[in-house]
Scaffold this active site. Structure first.
Site, short mmCIF file in Angstrom:
data_model
loop_
_atom_site.label_atom_id
_atom_site.label_comp_id
_atom_site.label_asym_id
_atom_site.label_seq_id
_atom_site.Cartn_x
_atom_site.Cartn_y
_atom_site.Cartn_z
N GLU A 246 0.84 -1.20 0.00
CA GLU A 246 0.00 0.00 0.00
C GLU A 246 0.87 1.24 0.00
O GLU A 246 2.03 1.21 0.42
CB GLU A 246 -0.94 0.01 1.21
CG GLU A 246 -0.23 0.15 2.54
CD GLU A 246 -1.19 0.04 3.72
OE1 GLU A 246 -2.33 -0.40 3.54
OE2 GLU A 246 -0.77 0.40 4.84
N LYS A 248 2.66 4.51 1.01
CA LYS A 248 3.14 5.08 2.27
C LYS A 248 3.03 6.60 2.16
O LYS A 248 3.71 7.23 1.37
CB LYS A 248 4.59 4.68 2.55
CG LYS A 248 5.09 5.13 3.92
CD LYS A 248 6.52 4.71 4.17
CE LYS A 248 6.91 4.95 5.62
NZ LYS A 248 6.60 6.30 6.11
N ARG A 253 0.76 9.57 11.38
CA ARG A 253 0.08 8.31 11.65
C ARG A 253 -0.93 8.54 12.76
O ARG A 253 -0.62 9.12 13.80
CB ARG A 253 1.09 7.24 12.05
CG ARG A 253 0.47 5.85 12.22
CD ARG A 253 1.55 4.82 12.43
NE ARG A 253 1.01 3.48 12.59
CZ ARG A 253 1.76 2.39 12.74
NH1 ARG A 253 3.07 2.49 12.74
NH2 ARG A 253 1.19 1.21 12.88
N ARG A 268 1.07 8.55 16.74
CA ARG A 268 1.85 7.33 17.00
C ARG A 268 2.49 7.37 18.38
O ARG A 268 2.83 6.34 18.95
CB ARG A 268 2.91 7.11 15.93
CG ARG A 268 3.92 8.21 15.77
CD ARG A 268 5.05 7.83 14.84
NE ARG A 268 5.95 6.89 15.48
CZ ARG A 268 6.68 5.99 14.85
NH1 ARG A 268 6.60 5.90 13.53
NH2 ARG A 268 7.49 5.21 15.49
N GLU A 298 -3.58 7.51 8.09
CA GLU A 298 -2.63 8.63 7.97
C GLU A 298 -3.42 9.88 7.62
O GLU A 298 -4.29 9.85 6.74
CB GLU A 298 -1.61 8.34 6.86
CG GLU A 298 -0.38 9.19 6.92
CD GLU A 298 0.76 8.52 7.68
OE1 GLU A 298 1.85 9.12 7.74
OE2 GLU A 298 0.57 7.41 8.20
N ARG A 413 8.42 -4.01 16.35
CA ARG A 413 8.97 -3.76 15.02
C ARG A 413 9.50 -5.08 14.47
O ARG A 413 10.35 -5.71 15.09
CB ARG A 413 10.10 -2.74 15.09
CG ARG A 413 10.61 -2.29 13.72
CD ARG A 413 11.84 -1.40 13.85
NE ARG A 413 11.61 -0.21 14.62
CZ ARG A 413 11.10 0.92 14.14
NH1 ARG A 413 10.77 1.00 12.86
NH2 ARG A 413 10.92 1.98 14.91
N LYS A 419 8.81 -1.26 5.07
CA LYS A 419 8.63 -0.02 4.32
C LYS A 419 9.71 0.10 3.27
O LYS A 419 10.86 -0.25 3.51
CB LYS A 419 8.65 1.19 5.26
CG LYS A 419 9.87 1.27 6.16
CD LYS A 419 9.73 2.40 7.18
CE LYS A 419 10.91 2.40 8.15
NZ LYS A 419 10.79 3.43 9.19
#
Length: 549
Positions: A246, A248, A253, A268, A298, A413, A419
C-alpha cells in the site's frame, strides 16, 4: 507505604546496569506492594504520575523546581543552579544541598507514596492567577517533609527524568517473575492494554487467567505496530509469499477510537490531537457506522488536491489557537489502512481479513479514503512496483509491504511489516548535548550530539551533526536547548533528551569516539521530529544491522 521504601528501590535500581538484576529487584518489591497500589507504583518507577497517553501533565520546568528547592533548603536560586551544573541534574543537586544543610529539621511524619503521588498529580490541575506560586507551594510541601535522597527523586519525578535505567519492558519482566506469570502472557496483556500498572494489578489478583482476558479498549490508545526497512520489493514479497502493498503517505500516523459517542484521535506517540483537528472527527463520524471501533490511518495536509510536506500537517496537529483559520488554510485528508477493533478486537486476525472488514464498513468520500493497495505474490510483483512508482509520482513516500497472514502486534517492530521508500533510510536520534558555533553562528548551538538507545534503554552517543539546519532552526533549537539544559561547561552544553532529529547520512562507519562504537559520515538533519518522542528513537541494534546490511 512509606515513600522512603520506594526511594530505596530507586537507589538499588540505579546502582546496577544489569537488566536481570533490575528485574529481580522489582520482582521482590512487587511482592510486598499492596495490590491496589501497584498501578501508581509502576507509574512512579517509570518516573511519572500519568500514563503516557494521558492528556494531563505536570508541566513543570527546571527553573520552577530550582526555586522550590532553594526555598526548601534556604539558599538562593543561583546556589541551586551552581549545584545543578556541578551534579548534572536537579535531583542530585537537591540531595547535595540537603546534605550541606544538615541542620535542617523535617516534619516528624514520613512521606507516603500516596501523598507524593497525589501531590504531584495536583500540579496538573493548578492554573490561572498565581499558578506559579501555587505550584511552588505544592512542591515545597513535599520537599519540606523529605529527606535529601527523597528530595532527589521527588525532583526527578517532577521533571520526568528518574535516571534509574528502567523502562516498561523491565517492569513487565518484574511482574512476570513476582507473580509466576509466563513472559509471553504478560507481554501480550501489556501490548493490548498499554497499561503496565493494570497488568501488574491483574497479575497479582488473577494470575495468567486474568491477563489472558485483557484486550483492547476503545478510547485507550495502543502502541502501534512498527515497520522495518525492506531490502527490496521483490525480495520482500518472495519471502512473504503473499503481501499487501500500500502507498506510504507522508503525514501523521493516526489511531482513531470511537467509544460510545466519543471519537478520539491519537498520534503514534499516543498524544491526543482531537481538539487540534476537529474536522477529522466529523470526517470519521460520517465514514464509519455507529459502533465502537479502533482504526489506523494517515492524515495528510493538502492543497488543490495534492499532498503538502510533512511540516504542514505537523503545524496543524501542534496548533492550539485559531483552529478554524488553520482548517481553511491547510485542508486535511485521511487515508485509512487498518482496523484493530470493531465491536470486538480484531488484532489476532491476519491483515488481509482486517483490511476486508475495514473496506466493508467504511463509506469513503472526498475527505476519507482507504489507502491505495494491491495484493501480490511471486506472479504479479510488477503490480507492487507499479504502485511504488504511482505513489512516488503522487508525491508520497513509497510503499508499505505487509505479510498477508500476519496479525497486528502492538509496539513491535518486525519483518511482518516493511517499508520501502524512494529516499535512503534515515535514523531517528535524540539530542543529548551540543557545542556553540563560531563566527556568525557564535550565538547559536551549532553542533548537536545525538544518541541512540541500547538494549537496556540507555542512551549511547553516535555523532555530532549541524548540517541541514537554517539560522531560524538554530535559533529555535538553541532556545530549546537552553530550556532543557542540564549542564554547561565552556562552549559545551548537556541537555535532557527531548529533541528528536531525523538524520540522513552517506555511510555508517565504525568509530571508537562514540559510545555506540559507530559514527555517521556526512550526517545531515533532515527534519526535527516533533511528532516523535524518546521511545521512538532508533536502537543500537538496528544501527548494527544496517551497518552489516
Amino acid at each position: 507505604m512509606k515513600y522512603g521504601e520506594l526511594v530505596q528501590v530507586y537507589e538499588d535500581l540505579g546502582a546496577t546496569t544489569k537488566r536481570l538484576e533490575k528485574t529481580a529487584i522489582l520482582a521482590e518489591f512487587f511482592k510486598i506492594v499492596e495490590v491496589e497500589d501497584l498501578p501508581k507504583i509502576t507509574l512512579m518507577i517509570l518516573g511519572t504520575v500519568f500514563p503516557s497517553w494521558s492528556e494531563e501533565e505536570q508541566g513543570i520546568g527546571d527553573k520552577l523546581v530550582m526555586k522550590a528547592v532553594a526555598d526548601a533548603v534556604g539558599v538562593s536560586v543561583n546556589d541551586v543552579e551552581d549545584a545543578v551544573r556541578d551534579e548534572g541534574d536537579i535531583g542530585a543537586a537537591s540531595e547535595k544541598l540537603y546534605r550541606k544543610k544538615s541542620q535542617m529539621t523535617f516534619f516528624s511524619q514520613a512521606l507516603t507514596v500516596d501523598f507524593v503521588f497525589n501531590q504531584l498529580r495536583k500540579l496538573a490541575t493548578i492554573s490561572g492567577n498565581r499558578s506559579t506560586s501555587k505550584k511552588i507551594s505544592n512542591i515545597l510541601e513535599l520537599l519540606s517533609s523529605a529527606t535529601g535522597v527523597e528530595s532527589k527523586y521527588i525532583c526527578r519525578t517532577i521533571t520526568e527524568e528518574l535516571r534509574i535505567g528502567v523502562g516498561e519492558g523491565i517492569i513487565r519482566d518484574g511482574i512476570s517473575q513476582a507473580f509466576g506469570i509466563d513472559k509471553a502472557v504478560a507481554e501480550r496483556a501489556h501490548m493490548l492494554t498499554n497499561d503496565v500498572g493494570l497488568v501488574a494489578k491483574v497479575a497479582a489478583e488473577s494470575g495468567e487467567i486474568g491477563l489472558k482476558e485483557l484486550s483492547l479498549t476503545p478510547g485507550k490508545p495502543v502502541k502501534p505496530m512498527l515497520a522495518q526497512l525492506s531490502p527490496g520489493i521483490e525480495e520482500s514479497i518472495l519471502e512473504m509469499g503473499c503481501a499487501l502493498c500500500e502507498t506510504k503517505y507522508d503525514g501523521i500516523r493516526m489511531q482513531v477510537h470511537k467509544n460510545g459517542d466519543d471519537i478520539t484521535l491519537f498520534t503514534r506517540r499516543l498524544e491526543n490531537i482531537t481538539l487540534a483537528i476537529p474536522e477529522v472527527v466529523d470526517m470519521i463520524r460520517e465514514a464509519f457506522p455507529n459502533e465502537d471501533f479502533i482504526a489506523e490511518g494517515e492524515v495528510i495536509a493538502t492543497r488543490d488536491g495534492k499532498p503538502l510536506s510533512f511540516q504542514h500537517i505537523l503545524r496543524r496537529v501542534r496548533r492550539k489557537y485559531d483552529i478554524e483559520e488553520a482548517m481553511e488554510s491547510v485542508p486535511l485528508k485521511v487515508y485509512l489502512y487498518d482496523l484493530l477493533y470493531f465491536k470486538e478486537s480484531t488484532v489476532d486476525e491476519p491483515i488481509i481479513k482486517r483490511r476486508e472488514l475495514l473496506e466493508s464498513i467504511v463509506s469513503t468520500n472526498e475527505n476519507v479514503e482507504l489507502s491505495d493497495i494491491v495484493q501480490v505474490n511471486h506472479d504479479n510483483i510488477f503490480e507492487a512496483v507499479n504502485l511504488f512508482n504511482k505513489s512516488i509520482d503522487g508525491g508520497h513516500e513509497g510503499i508499505m509491504i505487509k505479510n498477508c497472514s500476519e496479525p497486528y502486534i502492538p509496539g513491535v517492530r518486525g519483518k511482518k511489516m516493511l517499508k520501502f521508500k524512494a529516499e535512503p533510510e534515515t535514523l531517528d536520534a535524540v539530542v543529548i548535548g551540543g557545542v556553540k558555533g563560531i563566527g556568525k553562528r557564535g550565538d547559536f548551538i551549532g553542533s548537536y550530539l545525538i544518541a541512540l538507545r541500547d538494549e537496556n534503554d540507555e542512551l549511547r552517543t553516535l555523532a555530532h551533526v549541524g548540517t541541514g539546519l537554517s539560522d531560524d532552526d538554530l535559533a529555535k533549537l538553541t532556545k530549546l536547548m537552553e530550556e532543557n539544559k542540564i549542564q554547561e561547561k565552556g562552549t559545551r552544553i548537556t541537555v535532557h533528551p527531548k529533541i528528536i532529529f531525523e538524520i540522513a547520512y552517506s555511510e555508517i562507519v565504525k568509530s571508537p569516539e562514540y559510545e555506540t562504537g559507530y559514527s555517521l559520515r556526512f550526517p545531515v538533519v533532515k527534519r526535527i521530529r516533533k511528532d516523535k518522542g524518546l521511545e521512538d528513537i532508533d536502537t543500537v541494534e538496528r544501527l548494527e544491522s544496517m551497518f552489516k546490511g
